[in-house]
Design a protein around this motif. Structure first.
Motif, mmCIF file in Angstrom:
data_model
loop_
_atom_site.group_PDB
_atom_site.id
_atom_site.type_symbol
_atom_site.label_atom_id
_atom_site.label_comp_id
_atom_site.label_asym_id
_atom_site.label_seq_id
_atom_site.Cartn_x
_atom_site.Cartn_y
_atom_site.Cartn_z
ATOM 1 N N ASP A 18 1.505 5.759 6.448
ATOM 2 C CA ASP A 18 1.491 4.315 6.601
ATOM 3 C C ASP A 18 -0.038 3.627 7.045
ATOM 4 O O ASP A 18 -0.324 2.676 6.183
ATOM 5 C CB ASP A 18 2.713 3.784 7.457
ATOM 6 C CG ASP A 18 2.662 2.224 7.488
ATOM 7 O OD1 ASP A 18 2.989 1.535 6.603
ATOM 8 O OD2 ASP A 18 2.385 1.821 8.625
ATOM 9 N N TYR A 21 -2.345 3.841 3.840
ATOM 10 C CA TYR A 21 -2.051 2.869 3.098
ATOM 11 C C TYR A 21 -2.667 1.715 3.549
ATOM 12 O O TYR A 21 -3.262 0.880 2.532
ATOM 13 C CB TYR A 21 -0.676 2.858 2.619
ATOM 14 C CG TYR A 21 -0.313 1.747 1.840
ATOM 15 C CD1 TYR A 21 -0.573 1.762 0.394
ATOM 16 C CD2 TYR A 21 0.502 0.599 2.188
ATOM 17 C CE1 TYR A 21 -0.225 0.682 -0.325
ATOM 18 C CE2 TYR A 21 0.637 -0.549 1.331
ATOM 19 C CZ TYR A 21 0.406 -0.607 0.077
ATOM 20 O OH TYR A 21 0.643 -1.409 -0.821
ATOM 21 N N ARG A 22 -2.142 1.048 4.583
ATOM 22 C CA ARG A 22 -2.325 -0.443 4.965
ATOM 23 C C ARG A 22 -4.146 -0.598 5.042
ATOM 24 O O ARG A 22 -4.544 -1.543 4.768
ATOM 25 C CB ARG A 22 -1.879 -0.399 6.438
ATOM 26 C CG ARG A 22 -0.327 -0.614 6.270
ATOM 27 C CD ARG A 22 0.515 -1.053 7.649
ATOM 28 N NE ARG A 22 0.353 -0.177 8.649
ATOM 29 C CZ ARG A 22 -0.425 0.041 9.715
ATOM 30 N NH1 ARG A 22 -1.492 -1.128 9.876
ATOM 31 N NH2 ARG A 22 -0.709 0.936 10.461
ATOM 32 N N ARG A 25 -5.508 1.364 0.914
ATOM 33 C CA ARG A 25 -4.942 0.885 -0.370
ATOM 34 C C ARG A 25 -4.620 -0.412 -0.338
ATOM 35 O O ARG A 25 -5.008 -1.109 -1.464
ATOM 36 C CB ARG A 25 -4.311 1.929 -0.715
ATOM 37 C CG ARG A 25 -4.552 3.527 -0.917
ATOM 38 C CD ARG A 25 -5.591 3.429 -1.880
ATOM 39 N NE ARG A 25 -6.128 4.885 -2.274
ATOM 40 C CZ ARG A 25 -7.065 5.240 -1.732
ATOM 41 N NH1 ARG A 25 -7.946 4.802 -0.976
ATOM 42 N NH2 ARG A 25 -7.289 6.735 -2.222
ATOM 43 N N GLU A 26 -3.791 -0.707 0.623
ATOM 44 C CA GLU A 26 -3.093 -2.178 0.334
ATOM 45 C C GLU A 26 -4.245 -3.286 0.208
ATOM 46 O O GLU A 26 -4.059 -4.175 -0.660
ATOM 47 C CB GLU A 26 -2.455 -2.517 1.676
ATOM 48 C CG GLU A 26 -1.412 -4.081 1.590
ATOM 49 C CD GLU A 26 -0.414 -3.882 2.642
ATOM 50 O OE1 GLU A 26 0.583 -4.660 2.503
ATOM 51 O OE2 GLU A 26 -0.992 -3.639 3.843
ATOM 52 N N PRO A 27 -5.564 -3.254 0.830
ATOM 53 C CA PRO A 27 -6.284 -4.426 0.682
ATOM 54 C C PRO A 27 -6.839 -4.560 -0.658
ATOM 55 O O PRO A 27 -7.370 -5.326 -1.169
ATOM 56 C CB PRO A 27 -7.365 -4.079 1.672
ATOM 57 C CG PRO A 27 -6.792 -3.201 2.801
ATOM 58 C CD PRO A 27 -5.839 -2.309 2.172
ATOM 59 N N GLY A 29 -5.070 -3.895 -3.468
ATOM 60 C CA GLY A 29 -3.834 -4.323 -4.217
ATOM 61 C C GLY A 29 -3.105 -3.044 -4.774
ATOM 62 O O GLY A 29 -2.251 -3.229 -5.843
ATOM 63 N N LYS A 30 -3.246 -1.853 -4.115
ATOM 64 C CA LYS A 30 -2.613 -0.682 -4.763
ATOM 65 C C LYS A 30 -1.294 -0.510 -4.106
ATOM 66 O O LYS A 30 -0.691 -0.854 -3.176
ATOM 67 C CB LYS A 30 -3.283 0.520 -4.495
ATOM 68 C CG LYS A 30 -4.720 0.524 -5.219
ATOM 69 C CD LYS A 30 -4.565 0.600 -6.682
ATOM 70 C CE LYS A 30 -5.785 0.028 -7.454
ATOM 71 N NZ LYS A 30 -5.563 -0.284 -8.930
ATOM 72 N N GLU A 31 -0.454 0.282 -4.812
ATOM 73 C CA GLU A 31 0.953 0.464 -4.349
ATOM 74 C C GLU A 31 1.110 1.756 -3.661
ATOM 75 O O GLU A 31 0.265 2.311 -3.429
ATOM 76 C CB GLU A 31 1.911 0.880 -5.799
ATOM 77 C CG GLU A 31 1.504 2.099 -6.434
ATOM 78 C CD GLU A 31 0.321 1.901 -7.554
ATOM 79 O OE1 GLU A 31 -0.429 3.099 -7.675
ATOM 80 O OE2 GLU A 31 -0.230 0.837 -7.719
ATOM 81 N N ARG A 32 2.125 1.759 -2.712
ATOM 82 C CA ARG A 32 2.618 2.594 -1.745
ATOM 83 C C ARG A 32 2.521 4.009 -2.806
ATOM 84 O O ARG A 32 2.961 3.836 -3.870
ATOM 85 C CB ARG A 32 3.696 2.622 -1.202
ATOM 86 C CG ARG A 32 3.500 1.486 -0.140
ATOM 87 C CD ARG A 32 4.537 1.777 1.055
ATOM 88 N NE ARG A 32 4.177 0.816 2.202
ATOM 89 C CZ ARG A 32 3.601 0.935 3.304
ATOM 90 N NH1 ARG A 32 2.996 2.149 3.518
ATOM 91 N NH2 ARG A 32 3.585 0.113 4.042
ATOM 92 N N GLU A 35 -1.992 6.388 -1.617
ATOM 93 C CA GLU A 35 -2.790 6.778 -0.468
ATOM 94 C C GLU A 35 -2.492 8.539 -0.250
ATOM 95 O O GLU A 35 -3.209 8.875 0.655
ATOM 96 C CB GLU A 35 -2.196 5.982 1.056
ATOM 97 C CG GLU A 35 -0.888 6.408 1.457
ATOM 98 C CD GLU A 35 0.235 5.998 0.677
ATOM 99 O OE1 GLU A 35 1.332 6.281 1.205
ATOM 100 O OE2 GLU A 35 0.083 5.120 -0.472
#
Length: 144
Positions: A18, A21-22, A25-27, A29-32, A35
């Protein structure tokens, strides 16, 4: 109290991925799931915990007989700049040294170059663009 260890329980692994990811990857715009990669099965994972709360992660991959690579280094965004990145990199470097590796490479995001340079890493040059948008730069540090 600060400890660095490999996640053990299912809950610790969930927190580990998590955080990756946060922060990484999240910044973008990538999906879970973005990561994670195939190296997760063979790499050595590091979680930095303060009072049992995960606040930083990293992974050590073996490249060849003398070289290893730091990957997926991330610190909780509200705690960056407070020395946690240095602590997890020190743990990763110490593990690499203990395994007999002489050189540690990494591919740093453009905004992370000053951090790694402070830790003694030498810039080699541009390496690749992650998802064709985020430039990375190869860096290395001699361990021996």
């Amino acid at each position: 109290m600060i400890t660095v260890k490999t996640p053990q329980s299912e809950k610790e692994w969930e927190a580990y991925y998590d955080l990756r990811y946060r922060i990484l990857r999240e910044p973008l715009g990538k999906e879970r799931g973005s990561e994670r990669n195939e190296g997760d099965d063979t790499g050595t994972h590091f979680g930095l915990y303060e009072n049992k709360v995960l606040i930083a992660v990293a992974r050590l991959d073996l490249v060849d007989k003398t070289t290893c690579q730091a990957r997926f280094v991330a610190v909780e965004s509200n705690l960056q700049g407070q020395g946690y990145g240095r602590k997890i990199m020190t743990a990763l470097e110490n593990e690499a040294l203990g395994l007999g590796y002489q050189k540690l490479i990494l591919h740093a995001r453009d905004y992370a170059l000053p951090f790694y340079q402070k830790l003694g890493y030498t810039l080699v040059g541009p390496s690749y663009k992650l998802f064709d948008v985020l430039q990375h730069f190869e860096m290395f540090r001699s361990l021996a």
